[in-house]
Design an enzyme around this catalytic site. Structure first.
Site, PDB file in Angstrom:
ATOM      1  N   HIS A 151       0.841  -1.208   0.000  1.00  0.00           N
ATOM      2  CA  HIS A 151       0.000   0.000   0.000  1.00  0.00           C
ATOM      3  C   HIS A 151       0.878   1.261   0.000  1.00  0.00           C
ATOM      4  O   HIS A 151       0.668   2.182  -0.803  1.00  0.00           O
ATOM      5  CB  HIS A 151      -0.905  -0.030   1.243  1.00  0.00           C
ATOM      6  CG  HIS A 151      -1.752   1.186   1.424  1.00  0.00           C
ATOM      7  ND1 HIS A 151      -3.101   1.198   1.151  1.00  0.00           N
ATOM      8  CD2 HIS A 151      -1.453   2.440   1.866  1.00  0.00           C
ATOM      9  CE1 HIS A 151      -3.596   2.398   1.409  1.00  0.00           C
ATOM     10  NE2 HIS A 151      -2.608   3.168   1.846  1.00  0.00           N
ATOM     11  N   GLU A 152       1.871   1.292   0.899  1.00  0.00           N
ATOM     12  CA  GLU A 152       2.755   2.460   0.982  1.00  0.00           C
ATOM     13  C   GLU A 152       3.651   2.575  -0.243  1.00  0.00           C
ATOM     14  O   GLU A 152       3.977   3.689  -0.678  1.00  0.00           O
ATOM     15  CB  GLU A 152       3.609   2.381   2.255  1.00  0.00           C
ATOM     16  CG  GLU A 152       2.810   2.414   3.546  1.00  0.00           C
ATOM     17  CD  GLU A 152       1.894   3.616   3.661  1.00  0.00           C
ATOM     18  OE1 GLU A 152       2.260   4.692   3.145  1.00  0.00           O
ATOM     19  OE2 GLU A 152       0.804   3.476   4.243  1.00  0.00           O
TER      20      GLU A 152
END
Length: 287
Positions: free
Chosen positions: A41-42
């Site tokens: 996600h990051e």
């Protein structure tokens, strides 16, 4: 802590403790799966920012998730901020699609695949809540900045974050009123977000000063590309900080200084106002 191509990859000490504790509680595989989901996600945020030419200073894994620290040198427009913010949840959607495909094809353990789908769904939806520093909070802040002056944007984004955090805390405590136990995870996250937004609210002045510094530098480097100016009409007695609080994020301003009704004293470009504000011992800004 690992450094890769100028980006620092780090783990919060409490996160490491939680991971080690999971070995003894038999939940290591679940936490490792969530770690990978959050990290991807990051990476979505980081990849989107890098593709737009922004420096990604760090990717930090925290006890309640992760954060990509992106350097804003004044070139961050509202649309770019929205794209970078949504790039994270987009990775969760892609991972859900891949996992559904694997389940349809009969690949992998059914229980693990279901956990991956559920984890991605929860992380994506949670991050879209309108609370800073979550992705939804960044999108909300960017949208407000298109409509309101930037100082007001910082205030209202922080206030919205505090309100939503308090609602989360209330949800975490709600079972107490019906004889049940508290929702500890929700309560802890709500407290963390409430504290974070309260600190943001307290530091609005310093965040706004950083915005002014970056703004002044970017216009000095690219004065020809600022586009049409938006006028601000102000009385000559109006304080400088009150005038600058009317500045909008993606607008260039000319300040029309009035000495009275219908009496124009001067027309001042915004960078002169900013320079005069920081040079407090200099001549009057309208001179």
């Amino acid at each position: 802590m690992i450094k890769f191509k100028g980006t620092v990859l780090s783990l919060h000490p409490l996160f490491v403790i939680v991971m080690l504790a999971s070995v003894f509680t038999g939940r290591f595989l679940e936490l490792l799966t969530l770690f990978i989901i959050v990290f991807i996600h990051e990476l979505g945020h980081a990849a989107a920012a890098a593709a737009m030419g922004f420096k990604v200073r760090a990717i930090q894994m925290l006890p309640f998730g992760g954060v990509a620290v992106i350097e804003d040198d004044g070139r961050m427009t509202a649309m770019k901020e929205i794209v970078i913010a949504l790039a994270g949840p987009l990775q969760n959607v892609i991972m859900i699609g891949i996992t559904l495909t694997c389940r349809w094809a009969g690949w992998g353990d059914e229980q693990l695949l279901s956990y991956i789908i559920q984890g991605n769904l929860v992380i994506a939806l949670f991050n879209l809540l309108p609370i800073l520093p979550l992705d939804g909070g960044k999108v909300l802040q960017a949208v407000i900045s298109l409509l309101a002056p930037y100082h007001a944007t910082l205030l209202w984004a922080s206030r919205a974050g505090i309100l939503c955090s308090l609602m989360m805390i209330g949800y975490g405590l709600q079972p107490l009123f019906s004889g049940g136990g508290i929702r500890l995870n929700v309560l802890m996250i709500g407290l963390f977000l409430a504290y974070s937004n309260f600190e943001d609210y307290r530091n609005v002045h310093y965040r706004f000063l950083r915005f002014l510094v970056n703004r002044s530098e970017i216009y000095e480097r690219n004065l020809e590309g600022v586009g049409p100016a938006q006028p601000i009409v102000a009385d000559s007695s109006k304080p400088l900080d009150d005038i600058m609080r009317l500045f909008k994020r993606e607008k260039y301003h000319l300040i029309y200084v009035m000495s009275g009704p219908g009496s124009l004293l001067a027309v001042v470009p915004e960078q002169h106002v900013i320079s005069s504000y920081f040079a407090s011992n200099g001549p009057p800004w309208y001179a």
